[in-house]
Scaffold this motif. Structure first.
Motif, PDB file in Angstrom:
ATOM      1  N   VAL A 137       0.464   5.244 -11.388  1.00  0.00           N
ATOM      2  CA  VAL A 137       0.288   3.980 -10.812  1.00  0.00           C
ATOM      3  C   VAL A 137       1.490   3.532  -9.919  1.00  0.00           C
ATOM      4  N   TYR A 138       1.136   3.093  -8.880  1.00  0.00           N
ATOM      5  CA  TYR A 138       2.157   2.547  -8.062  1.00  0.00           C
ATOM      6  C   TYR A 138       1.879   1.107  -7.587  1.00  0.00           C
ATOM      7  N   GLY A 139       2.772   0.492  -6.972  1.00  0.00           N
ATOM      8  CA  GLY A 139       2.405  -1.071  -6.713  1.00  0.00           C
ATOM      9  C   GLY A 139       2.915  -1.808  -5.726  1.00  0.00           C
ATOM     10  N   GLY A 140       2.440  -2.845  -5.399  1.00  0.00           N
ATOM     11  CA  GLY A 140       2.990  -4.076  -4.793  1.00  0.00           C
ATOM     12  C   GLY A 140       2.376  -4.364  -3.564  1.00  0.00           C
ATOM     13  N   VAL A 141       2.912  -5.206  -2.948  1.00  0.00           N
ATOM     14  CA  VAL A 141       2.405  -5.928  -1.799  1.00  0.00           C
ATOM     15  C   VAL A 141       3.572  -5.690  -0.881  1.00  0.00           C
ATOM     16  N   VAL A 142       3.222  -4.943   0.429  1.00  0.00           N
ATOM     17  CA  VAL A 142       4.324  -4.542   1.451  1.00  0.00           C
ATOM     18  C   VAL A 142       4.165  -5.684   2.664  1.00  0.00           C
ATOM     19  N   TYR A 143       5.217  -5.841   3.289  1.00  0.00           N
ATOM     20  CA  TYR A 143       5.025  -6.851   4.470  1.00  0.00           C
ATOM     21  C   TYR A 143       5.839  -6.537   5.776  1.00  0.00           C
ATOM     22  N   PHE A 144       5.366  -6.639   6.667  1.00  0.00           N
ATOM     23  CA  PHE A 144       5.942  -6.366   7.967  1.00  0.00           C
ATOM     24  C   PHE A 144       5.702  -7.948   8.737  1.00  0.00           C
ATOM     25  N   ASP A 191      -7.148   6.493  -6.503  1.00  0.00           N
ATOM     26  CA  ASP A 191      -7.112   5.083  -6.311  1.00  0.00           C
ATOM     27  C   ASP A 191      -6.222   4.078  -7.593  1.00  0.00           C
ATOM     28  N   PHE A 192      -5.035   4.774  -7.703  1.00  0.00           N
ATOM     29  CA  PHE A 192      -4.298   4.303  -8.646  1.00  0.00           C
ATOM     30  C   PHE A 192      -2.990   2.954  -8.260  1.00  0.00           C
ATOM     31  N   GLY A 193      -3.270   2.641  -7.002  1.00  0.00           N
ATOM     32  CA  GLY A 193      -2.249   1.834  -6.511  1.00  0.00           C
ATOM     33  C   GLY A 193      -2.916   0.085  -6.638  1.00  0.00           C
ATOM     34  N   ARG A 194      -1.849  -0.639  -6.898  1.00  0.00           N
ATOM     35  CA  ARG A 194      -2.112  -1.887  -7.633  1.00  0.00           C
ATOM     36  C   ARG A 194      -1.097  -2.773  -6.794  1.00  0.00           C
ATOM     37  N   VAL A 195      -1.667  -4.218  -6.681  1.00  0.00           N
ATOM     38  CA  VAL A 195      -0.848  -5.175  -6.141  1.00  0.00           C
ATOM     39  C   VAL A 195       0.285  -5.647  -6.947  1.00  0.00           C
ATOM     40  N   LEU A 196       0.257  -5.486  -8.384  1.00  0.00           N
ATOM     41  CA  LEU A 196       1.360  -5.597  -9.302  1.00  0.00           C
ATOM     42  C   LEU A 196       1.410  -4.422 -10.081  1.00  0.00           C
ATOM     43  N   ASN A 197       2.498  -3.999 -10.256  1.00  0.00           N
ATOM     44  CA  ASN A 197       2.972  -2.977 -11.182  1.00  0.00           C
ATOM     45  C   ASN A 197       4.377  -2.986 -11.759  1.00  0.00           C
ATOM     46  N   THR A 198       4.746  -3.045 -12.923  1.00  0.00           N
ATOM     47  CA  THR A 198       6.002  -3.358 -13.416  1.00  0.00           C
ATOM     48  C   THR A 198       6.676  -2.038 -13.865  1.00  0.00           C
ATOM     49  N   GLY A 199       6.066  -0.919 -13.638  1.00  0.00           N
ATOM     50  CA  GLY A 199       6.444   0.540 -13.979  1.00  0.00           C
ATOM     51  C   GLY A 199       6.229   1.051 -15.307  1.00  0.00           C
ATOM     52  N   SER A 245       7.257  -1.727  -8.421  1.00  0.00           N
ATOM     53  CA  SER A 245       7.611  -0.428  -9.016  1.00  0.00           C
ATOM     54  C   SER A 245       6.849   0.443  -8.094  1.00  0.00           C
ATOM     55  N   GLN A 246       7.421   1.356  -7.281  1.00  0.00           N
ATOM     56  CA  GLN A 246       6.680   1.997  -6.371  1.00  0.00           C
ATOM     57  C   GLN A 246       6.953   3.603  -6.570  1.00  0.00           C
ATOM     58  N   SER A 247       7.710   3.843  -7.712  1.00  0.00           N
ATOM     59  CA  SER A 247       8.080   5.142  -8.054  1.00  0.00           C
ATOM     60  C   SER A 247       6.906   6.021  -8.798  1.00  0.00           C
ATOM     61  N   THR A 248       6.824   7.249  -8.049  1.00  0.00           N
ATOM     62  CA  THR A 248       5.822   8.130  -8.748  1.00  0.00           C
ATOM     63  C   THR A 248       6.394   9.636  -8.859  1.00  0.00           C
ATOM     64  N   GLY A 249       5.614  10.327  -9.731  1.00  0.00           N
ATOM     65  CA  GLY A 249       6.064  11.766  -9.585  1.00  0.00           C
ATOM     66  C   GLY A 249       7.162  12.124 -10.349  1.00  0.00           C
ATOM     67  N   PRO A 250       7.341  13.143 -10.643  1.00  0.00           N
ATOM     68  CA  PRO A 250       8.815  13.885 -11.124  1.00  0.00           C
ATOM     69  C   PRO A 250       9.715  13.904 -10.594  1.00  0.00           C
ATOM     70  N   SER A 251      10.610  12.815 -10.226  1.00  0.00           N
ATOM     71  CA  SER A 251      11.874  12.934  -9.684  1.00  0.00           C
ATOM     72  C   SER A 251      12.789  11.626 -10.170  1.00  0.00           C
ATOM     73  N   SER A 252      13.922  11.856  -9.812  1.00  0.00           N
ATOM     74  CA  SER A 252      14.793  10.489  -9.908  1.00  0.00           C
ATOM     75  C   SER A 252      14.176   9.498  -9.165  1.00  0.00           C
ATOM     76  N   PHE A 253      14.520   8.324  -9.585  1.00  0.00           N
ATOM     77  CA  PHE A 253      14.191   7.222  -8.906  1.00  0.00           C
ATOM     78  C   PHE A 253      14.971   6.046  -9.196  1.00  0.00           C
ATOM     79  N   GLY A 254      14.704   5.089  -8.525  1.00  0.00           N
ATOM     80  CA  GLY A 254      15.722   3.710  -8.566  1.00  0.00           C
ATOM     81  C   GLY A 254      15.196   2.377  -8.123  1.00  0.00           C
ATOM     82  N   GLY A 255      16.329   1.661  -8.382  1.00  0.00           N
ATOM     83  CA  GLY A 255      16.347   0.151  -8.061  1.00  0.00           C
ATOM     84  C   GLY A 255      15.655  -0.682  -9.231  1.00  0.00           C
ATOM     85  N   VAL A 256      16.353  -1.962  -9.328  1.00  0.00           N
ATOM     86  CA  VAL A 256      15.832  -2.809 -10.336  1.00  0.00           C
ATOM     87  C   VAL A 256      14.803  -3.794 -10.044  1.00  0.00           C
TER      88      VAL A 256
END
Ligand code: NAG
Ligand code: NAG
Ligand code: NAG
Ligand code: NAG
Length: 580
Positions: A270-277, A295-303, A517-528
């Motif tokens: 699951v990854y998520g969020g709303v992006v803006y430009f 289709d695991f993308g969501r508008v809200l995802n707390t990870g 939370s947009q992090s997916t997959g087997p890797s280091s990730f970050g951000g609060v």
């Protein structure tokens, strides 16, 4: 009760300190004592918070559920019979319990408020302490206070035994102590407070605030919106707010992020969020949408997936309301720094990292980084804003975003850069569109662009009457909930949240938090990740160190390897701009 005794000790030490300064007796020693006492106080505050938010919070949650349950039962009974006598069905016992629980809950919430006030008073006191050395007057007055404090202290000691007998007693005691304390602090404050004549507000309310607009992931028609703002120029700041339609975070506000850092390649991720430009006419908001895989993308995802993020109230949702707030250049004072547009190029290692000096010698009140990409034929452009972390890294991952952070003198900007050694170029400036609605943004070249830096010093940014409550810092990052501010207006005010690195190459730098939370997959990730409510509370979902998560995370390809860092030694910082 020991907490309170320690808290009083600092007041006494302050008094002694001022007295000794006055009579020039070994002031240095007293300063050390003072620092020690300050340290103890912060420890105590942490302990009280722990008590309130960790030890008690599960009990209170249970209590809250029970209460709700009882209330429901009562309503059912009343509705079912339409007869007041039906309440007789509730046993006396049950009703007493409900009343007690209600009182307890209310006391707890009061207590949180008190604690927040106390926290603020202490901060204020410590700030004023500097003034103390210049401004102390008649030390006889202090000695009188000292005697008064002593007797209060004795009173507390007598009560020591009762303390902790039960929750309610604790709450009542603490409340009383806080009242006593704030009275004492007020007395000191009155003596010390230096009135600042200035009272003009500096940032206006946003010139444009949209309605709440429904947005839905995995939906081509409700998954992307162009919201006209009508400015005719590039805004100085765009704040995108996300409000869940239901779930444990209903009533809380999450933020849009200005880059795509995940794609739809992995099953169950699951990854998520709303992006803006945005540009000079519209703000574009986009939700996740399946491209060619899952289709695991969501508008809200707390990870919550794979235990990636620690925190309470985890939630993933396909639907939310989104609101856009826009400050035009006329709504802000003139920036201390409005840089030129500097080139960024993900194919050119010398154009992937910048360190700029703002030279304010203090943390700015506000920093915004704007990134501009143009279409291949040059007839349209798109602005994004800087983010605070690289999410994750994986071959084929379409990821992007320009990371930035600032300290008291510098701003660092990291764009992704493709290493020759990597098999696939997976990064660009905005992020790839695989796994996101994208119709509105087709044709933009995100491999290169430009950025500019906008910086306001604090006193220019914040009404001077609010300055002392503008910024809050929390060193204890283990709490899932933090209450740094009082009530405010999410519609017109601007809350910012950062993780400040305490060690390493970026020590002292503040990295903006994530809205999702947009992090997916087997890797280091970050951000609060954070969300807030109008009471000034903040919920936090921080990366789980056990699965390679880091609060500070600038992955190597970013900035061509300059000052890259992974660290969990950080503090939380939040600022709240209240517009008038
Ligand atoms: C009310 O509290 C008493 C004592 O704590 C307990 O024995 C009883 O089960 C409670 N009643 C309900 C309905 O929860
Ligand atoms: C300190 O005193 C000033 C002036 O009386 C007042 O405006 C301010 O709110 C006080 N601060 C605290 C923390 O009590
Ligand atoms: C990379 O950018 C630098 C600085 O603008 C420039 O001198 C250099 O020619 C560029 N290299 C390539 C390969 O484009
Ligand atoms: C964080 O870093 C600082 C500075 O290097 C160090 O003094 C402190 O002990 C570190 N804290 C933790 C929890 O590692």
């Amino acid at each position: 009760m020991m907490d309170v005794v320690k808290l009083l000790t600092i007041l006494i030490l302050l008094v002694i300190y001022s007295a000794s300064k006055k009579s020039k007796v070994d002031a240095q020693m007293t300063v050390q004592e003072l620092e020690l006492a300050q340290h103890l106080i912060f420890e105590d505050i942490s302990n009280i918070k722990r008590k309130l938010w960790i030890d008690l919070s599960s009990k209170l949650a249970t209590l809250e559920t029970k209460l709700e349950h009882m209330e429901n039962n009562r309503m059912c009974n009343v509705n079912g019979n339409n007869d007041l006598r039906s309440s007789d069905k509730l046993s006396q016992d049950n009703r007493q319990n409900t009343t007690m629980a209600t009182i307890l809950l209310r006391s707890f919430h009061d207590e949180k408020l008190k604690l927040r006030k106390l926290n603020k008073l202490l901060q204020k006191l410590l700030t004023d302490n500097e003034e103390l050395s210049k401004r102390f007057g008649d030390h006889d007055e202090y000695l009188t206070d000292l005697r008064a404090h002593m007797s209060i202290m004795d009173e507390f000691k007598d009560k020591d035994e009762q303390f902790n007998e039960n929750i309610q007693q604790t709450v009542t005691d603490l409340m009383k102590s806080h009242e006593d304390l704030s009275r004492d602090v007020t007395i000191l404050n009155d003596t010390l407070f230096v009135k600042s004549g200035e009272n003009k507000h500096n940032v206006r309310k946003p010139v444009f605030v949209s309605e709440w607009i429904l947005i839905r992931s995995q939906d081509p028609s409700l998954g992307e919106r162009a919201i006209p703002h009508g400015l005719g120029e590039i805004p100085y700041k765009v704040d995108v707010q996300i409000r869940p339609t239901s779930g444990p975070n209903a009533g809380w506000i999450f933020s849009g992020d200005s880059a795509m850092q995940a794609d739809d390649d992995l099953k169950d991720e699951v990854y998520g969020g709303v992006v803006y430009f945005y540009d000079s006419s519209n703000v574009y908001i986009m939700a996740p949408m399946i491209g060619n895989n899952f289709d695991f993308g969501r508008v809200l995802n707390t990870g919550a997936t794979k235990n990636r993020r620690l925190g309470n109230n985890h939630q993933t949702s396909n639907e939310a309301y989104v609101r856009v707030k826009i400050w035009s250049p006329a709504d802000f004072p003139k920036p201390d720094i409005e840089s030129e547009w500097f080139p960024l190029d993900t194919d050119n290692s010398s154009l992937a990292y910048y360190e700029l000096t703002h030279g304010l010698n203090e943390y700015p009140g506000f920093v915004n980084i704007q990134i501009r990409c143009t279409s291949i034929n040059g007839d349209s452009e798109l602005i994004s804003e800087g983010i605070g972390s690289s999410a994750s890294n994986r071959a084929y991952l379409n990821s992007g975003g320009v990371i930035h952070a600032f300290d008291k003198n510098k701003i660092r900007v990291w764009a992704s850069h493709f290493h020759e050694s990597e098999k696939y170029k997976a990064y660009n400036i905005l992020g790839g569109f695989d796994g996101w609605n994208r119709g509105l943004l087709k044709g933009i070249n995100a491999n290169r662009g430009q950025f500019r830096v906008l910086v306001w010093n604090r006193l220019k940014f914040v009404d001077s009457s609010q300055n002392s409550n503008f910024e809050q810092i929390e060193e204890n990052v283990n709490f899932p909930e933090w209450s740094p501010f009082d009530k405010f207006s999410p519609q017109t005010d601007l809350l910012s949240f950062y993780a400040q690195a305490n060690d390493g190459l970026n020590k002292g730098f503040r990295f903006p938090g994530y809205g999702n939370s947009q992090s997916t997959g087997p890797s280091s990730f970050g951000g609060v990740m954070y969300a807030y409510n109008s009471n000034g509370d903040i919920r936090i979902w921080r990366p789980n160190p056990l699965v390679d998560g880091y609060m500070i995370h600038v992955y190597e390809p970013y900035g061509n390897g300059n000052n890259h860092q992974r660290s969990n030694n950080a503090s939380f910082v939040s600022t709240l701009l209240r517009t008038n």
